[in-house]
Design a protein around this motif. Structure first.
Motif, PDB file in Angstrom:
ATOM      1  N   SER A 184      31.969  43.192  40.252  1.00  0.00           N
ATOM      2  CA  SER A 184      32.875  43.311  39.109  1.00  0.00           C
ATOM      3  C   SER A 184      33.571  44.666  39.065  1.00  0.00           C
ATOM      4  O   SER A 184      34.635  44.806  38.462  1.00  0.00           O
ATOM      5  N   ALA A 185      32.975  45.681  39.706  1.00  0.00           N
ATOM      6  CA  ALA A 185      33.614  47.004  39.733  1.00  0.00           C
ATOM      7  C   ALA A 185      34.963  46.932  40.440  1.00  0.00           C
ATOM      8  O   ALA A 185      35.939  47.550  39.998  1.00  0.00           O
ATOM      9  N   TYR A 186      35.018  46.154  41.544  1.00  0.00           N
ATOM     10  CA  TYR A 186      36.293  45.980  42.247  1.00  0.00           C
ATOM     11  C   TYR A 186      37.317  45.324  41.329  1.00  0.00           C
ATOM     12  O   TYR A 186      38.483  45.731  41.280  1.00  0.00           O
ATOM     13  N   LEU A 187      36.867  44.300  40.617  1.00  0.00           N
ATOM     14  CA  LEU A 187      37.772  43.583  39.714  1.00  0.00           C
ATOM     15  C   LEU A 187      38.329  44.506  38.639  1.00  0.00           C
ATOM     16  O   LEU A 187      39.520  44.465  38.329  1.00  0.00           O
ATOM     17  N   LYS A 188      37.486  45.354  38.092  1.00  0.00           N
ATOM     18  CA  LYS A 188      37.931  46.255  37.028  1.00  0.00           C
ATOM     19  C   LYS A 188      38.924  47.288  37.545  1.00  0.00           C
ATOM     20  O   LYS A 188      39.909  47.614  36.868  1.00  0.00           O
ATOM     21  N   VAL A 189      38.692  47.795  38.741  1.00  0.00           N
ATOM     22  CA  VAL A 189      39.635  48.755  39.332  1.00  0.00           C
ATOM     23  C   VAL A 189      40.972  48.077  39.617  1.00  0.00           C
ATOM     24  O   VAL A 189      42.045  48.655  39.390  1.00  0.00           O
ATOM     25  N   ILE A 190      40.910  46.847  40.113  1.00  0.00           N
ATOM     26  CA  ILE A 190      42.137  46.085  40.367  1.00  0.00           C
ATOM     27  C   ILE A 190      42.912  45.878  39.078  1.00  0.00           C
ATOM     28  O   ILE A 190      44.145  46.041  39.028  1.00  0.00           O
ATOM     29  N   LEU A 191      42.189  45.538  38.000  1.00  0.00           N
ATOM     30  CA  LEU A 191      42.852  45.316  36.707  1.00  0.00           C
ATOM     31  C   LEU A 191      43.483  46.603  36.172  1.00  0.00           C
ATOM     32  O   LEU A 191      44.536  46.562  35.529  1.00  0.00           O
ATOM     33  N   ILE A 192      42.849  47.730  36.433  1.00  0.00           N
ATOM     34  CA  ILE A 192      43.430  49.014  36.026  1.00  0.00           C
ATOM     35  C   ILE A 192      44.767  49.234  36.738  1.00  0.00           C
ATOM     36  O   ILE A 192      45.765  49.621  36.122  1.00  0.00           O
ATOM     37  N   ALA A 193      44.787  48.965  38.043  1.00  0.00           N
ATOM     38  CA  ALA A 193      46.023  49.127  38.812  1.00  0.00           C
ATOM     39  C   ALA A 193      47.102  48.158  38.320  1.00  0.00           C
ATOM     40  O   ALA A 193      48.279  48.524  38.207  1.00  0.00           O
ATOM     41  N   VAL A 194      46.698  46.919  38.037  1.00  0.00           N
ATOM     42  CA  VAL A 194      47.652  45.917  37.544  1.00  0.00           C
ATOM     43  C   VAL A 194      48.213  46.335  36.186  1.00  0.00           C
ATOM     44  O   VAL A 194      49.425  46.237  35.937  1.00  0.00           O
ATOM     45  N   LEU A 195      47.351  46.810  35.309  1.00  0.00           N
ATOM     46  CA  LEU A 195      47.790  47.247  33.980  1.00  0.00           C
ATOM     47  C   LEU A 195      48.783  48.398  34.082  1.00  0.00           C
ATOM     48  O   LEU A 195      49.821  48.400  33.407  1.00  0.00           O
ATOM     49  N   LEU A 196      48.468  49.355  34.926  1.00  0.00           N
ATOM     50  CA  LEU A 196      49.379  50.490  35.117  1.00  0.00           C
ATOM     51  C   LEU A 196      50.732  50.027  35.650  1.00  0.00           C
ATOM     52  O   LEU A 196      51.785  50.478  35.191  1.00  0.00           O
ATOM     53  N   SER A 197      50.686  49.121  36.620  1.00  0.00           N
ATOM     54  CA  SER A 197      51.933  48.606  37.193  1.00  0.00           C
ATOM     55  C   SER A 197      52.770  47.901  36.136  1.00  0.00           C
ATOM     56  O   SER A 197      54.001  48.053  36.085  1.00  0.00           O
ATOM     57  N   CYS A 198      52.113  47.128  35.262  1.00  0.00           N
ATOM     58  CA  CYS A 198      52.826  46.432  34.189  1.00  0.00           C
ATOM     59  C   CYS A 198      53.447  47.422  33.204  1.00  0.00           C
ATOM     60  O   CYS A 198      54.576  47.228  32.728  1.00  0.00           O
ATOM     61  N   LEU A 199      52.713  48.500  32.902  1.00  0.00           N
ATOM     62  CA  LEU A 199      53.243  49.514  31.995  1.00  0.00           C
ATOM     63  C   LEU A 199      54.502  50.157  32.563  1.00  0.00           C
ATOM     64  O   LEU A 199      55.489  50.361  31.851  1.00  0.00           O
ATOM     65  N   PHE A 200      54.461  50.452  33.861  1.00  0.00           N
ATOM     66  CA  PHE A 200      55.629  51.065  34.492  1.00  0.00           C
ATOM     67  C   PHE A 200      56.812  50.098  34.565  1.00  0.00           C
ATOM     68  O   PHE A 200      57.958  50.518  34.673  1.00  0.00           O
ATOM     69  N   HIS A 201      56.519  48.825  34.524  1.00  0.00           N
ATOM     70  CA  HIS A 201      57.595  47.841  34.590  1.00  0.00           C
ATOM     71  C   HIS A 201      58.192  47.544  33.218  1.00  0.00           C
ATOM     72  O   HIS A 201      59.406  47.380  33.076  1.00  0.00           O
TER      73      HIS A 201
END
Length: 239
Positions: A184-201
């Motif tokens: 689940s740690a991988y999943l949470k890090v991936i979600l952090i990256a996705v969230l950041l990408s969405c914010l920048f978009h």
């Protein structure tokens, strides 16, 4: 000795065939996308022949299309491809005495995730001949796939080109989903990256940041968050 190096080279080529087959579809997509972005076919092939990095090439293509700066390009490539330096350091403990300093530089150019994994999985030390065989076939597959995508891609129906355009995303999903399911740690890090990408978009003032720096920021912040929140245990902690 002559027979041994031929045997090692052939064995490396044999192990490299599955890697090459997997590279063809992804590099075909890169060639198609590069030409669609305005590159000539030989420029697309030259990029693949001098880089051999799927994530780095696609990110670099995005930066070029967006008119990014050389600093953005250099930093994004450094961050995306830094893992290859670590892989090469690890692999340096696996090679035999036939791999001197010069050959280490040559082999380092051809290290990818898959080539590293296959070489490290060997139950013995690997020679330079084996590594050359292991690298040359995927290299040809990567460059050949790019050439095919750049030249043939233009005559494919639009619906096919559009479908191939998302192949790279499918490859990334194939890499991250198994890891995310295991830990689940991988999943949470991936979600952090996705969230950041969405914010920048979507956030107005953040959306003005160029795509190159978005890649850099998302990768660095997500990596730091993962290291801080989910550090790997020390060797003694396993006991």
């Amino acid at each position: 000795m002559d027979i041994m190096w031929i045997r090692d080279f052939k064995w490396g080529m044999r192990n490299g065939i599955p890697i090459a087959l997997g590279y063809v579809s992804v590099s075909f997509t890169f060639g198609l996308m590069a030409v669609s972005a305005g590159m000539s076919w030989w420029q697309a092939v030259l990029v693949s022949m001098t880089n051999l990095t799927s994530a780095g090439q696609f990110a670099g293509l995005d930066i070029m299309v967006a008119g990014g700066t050389l600093i953005e390009m250099a930093l994004s490539q450094l961050i995306i491809n830094l893992r290859y330096a670590l892989m090469s350091l690890s692999l340096s403990q696996k090679v035999d005495k036939t791999v001197n300093t010069l050959y280490r530089f040559v082999i380092g150019m051809g290290i990818t995730d898959e080539i590293f994994a296959v070489a490290m999985s060997r139950d013995r030390k690997v020679s330079r001949y084996y590594m050359f065989g292991l690298i040359v076939v995927p290299y040809i597959g990567w460059a050949g796939g790019t050439f095919a995508g750049a030249v043939i891609g233009g005559i494919l129906p639009e619906i096919v080109r559009s479908a191939l355009g998302i192949a790279i995303y499918g490859m990334f999903l194939a890499i991250i989903i198994p890891k995310a399911r295991e830990d689940s740690a991988y999943l949470k890090v991936i979600l952090i990256a996705v969230l950041l990408s969405c914010l920048f978009h979507w956030v107005p003032f953040l959306s003005k940041v160029s795509s190159g720096f978005v890649i850099i920021i998302c990768a660095v912040v997500a990596s730091i968050a993962g290291a801080v929140l989910y550090p790997l245990p020390e060797e003694g902690d396993y006991d």
